[in-house]
Design a protein around this motif. Structure first.
Motif, short mmCIF file in Angstrom:
data_model
loop_
_atom_site.label_atom_id
_atom_site.label_comp_id
_atom_site.label_asym_id
_atom_site.label_seq_id
_atom_site.Cartn_x
_atom_site.Cartn_y
_atom_site.Cartn_z
N TYR A 32 -56.26 -51.16 87.06
CA TYR A 32 -56.76 -50.96 88.44
C TYR A 32 -57.26 -52.31 89.08
CZ TYR A 32 -56.75 -45.86 87.86
OH TYR A 32 -56.39 -44.63 87.97
N TYR A 35 -55.63 -51.22 93.98
CA TYR A 35 -55.59 -49.58 94.20
C TYR A 35 -55.43 -49.01 95.73
CZ TYR A 35 -57.16 -44.46 94.39
OH TYR A 35 -57.09 -43.13 94.58
N LYS A 49 -49.31 -52.57 83.90
CA LYS A 49 -48.66 -51.63 84.19
C LYS A 49 -49.04 -51.23 85.73
CE LYS A 49 -51.16 -47.64 82.05
NZ LYS A 49 -51.06 -46.64 81.18
N GLU A 50 -48.33 -50.09 86.37
CA GLU A 50 -48.50 -49.76 87.62
C GLU A 50 -48.12 -48.37 87.58
OE1 GLU A 50 -45.94 -52.08 90.35
OE2 GLU A 50 -44.19 -51.29 89.29
N CYS A 51 -48.90 -47.61 88.43
CA CYS A 51 -48.93 -46.11 88.48
C CYS A 51 -48.75 -45.66 89.99
CB CYS A 51 -50.05 -45.61 87.59
SG CYS A 51 -50.15 -45.81 85.97
N THR A 53 -49.10 -41.89 92.17
CA THR A 53 -49.14 -40.20 92.19
C THR A 53 -48.87 -40.16 93.74
OG1 THR A 53 -50.91 -40.20 90.17
CG2 THR A 53 -50.67 -38.36 91.61
N SER A 62 -46.63 -37.82 89.08
CA SER A 62 -47.34 -39.08 88.37
C SER A 62 -46.16 -39.79 87.78
CB SER A 62 -48.42 -38.91 87.61
OG SER A 62 -49.52 -38.28 88.60
N LYS A 63 -46.17 -41.15 88.11
CA LYS A 63 -45.30 -41.95 87.25
C LYS A 63 -45.76 -43.34 86.98
CE LYS A 63 -41.09 -43.64 85.81
NZ LYS A 63 -40.78 -43.67 84.63
N CYS A 64 -46.11 -43.64 85.66
CA CYS A 64 -46.69 -45.10 85.18
C CYS A 64 -45.37 -45.93 84.67
CB CYS A 64 -47.69 -44.85 84.11
SG CYS A 64 -49.33 -44.25 84.97
N THR A 65 -45.49 -47.24 85.01
CA THR A 65 -44.22 -47.98 84.53
C THR A 65 -44.90 -49.36 84.00
OG1 THR A 65 -42.96 -47.16 86.35
CG2 THR A 65 -42.29 -49.24 85.08
N GLU A 66 -44.77 -49.46 82.69
CA GLU A 66 -44.98 -50.70 82.09
C GLU A 66 -44.30 -52.03 82.42
OE1 GLU A 66 -47.24 -51.02 79.41
OE2 GLU A 66 -47.62 -48.99 79.60
#
Length: 184
Positions: A32, A35, A49-51, A53, A62-66
């Protein structure tokens, strides 16, 4: 004044160092740093990472990517490196301060803790300055994405590290003036 045989400045300096370390660890680890929220889309990103929603037809996706899954930008590597270096140096500063408790007459340990608290602050300053500069370079328009709590935690840890260093300098000055009075 003293607290358990140690000056209130020494105890305050140690507590500020510990608090700065905790805030820095949370800040570097949390996703964070930025945001944003607009028309059903929420995004957040940190150093690792980024997320995102989205609310699509009443269903949350929702998707989070390293960041490690693709190429990591060089400036982000630098931000990570300086953030982790600040944490590492803060940890050594706290260990030095604890050693000062055990090695009462060893002033060099206190001097090391003072120097490391300021170096930690500088590393964190570099980290957030590079991130903020690149963020503003990437987001030239009035984006809906703003800095978030993890970024703020790292900024507050800078202030606390500097305050800790100042408290420890006062402790060193008090000990030096006491030692000159008693002839040590």
């Amino acid at each position: 004044m003293s607290c358990g045989g140690h000056s209130i400045f020494f105890v305050s300096g140690c507590l500020f160092l510990l608090t700065a370390l905790i805030l820095d660890v949370i800040g570097v680890a949390a996703p964070y740093w930025i945001y944003g929220e607009t028309s059903g889309l929420k995004v957040n990103a940190g150093l690792w990472k980024e997320c995102a929603t989205a609310d699509i037809f009443g269903q949350k996706i929702s998707k989070c990517t390293e960041y490690g899954e693709g190429p990591v930008l060089d400036w982000l590597k630098a931000v990570r490196a300086f953030g982790l270096l600040g944490i590492f140096i803060s940890t050594i500063a706290i260990i030095s301060a604890i050693l000062k408790i055990r090695l009462k007459d060893r002033v060099f340990v206190l001097i090391i803790a003072i120097i490391l608290s300021f170096i930690s602050a500088v590393c964190t300053i570099v980290s957030i300055a590079v991130y903020a500069g690149k963020y503003h370079e990437l987001e030239k328009d009035d984006s809906f994405v703003k800095f978030s709590f993890a970024f703020a935690f790292c900024a507050v840890s800078i202030v606390l590290s500097v305050i800790a260093g100042i408290c420890l300098i006062i402790e060193l000055a008090k000990r030096s003036s006491y030692a000159s009075i008693v002839g040590r």
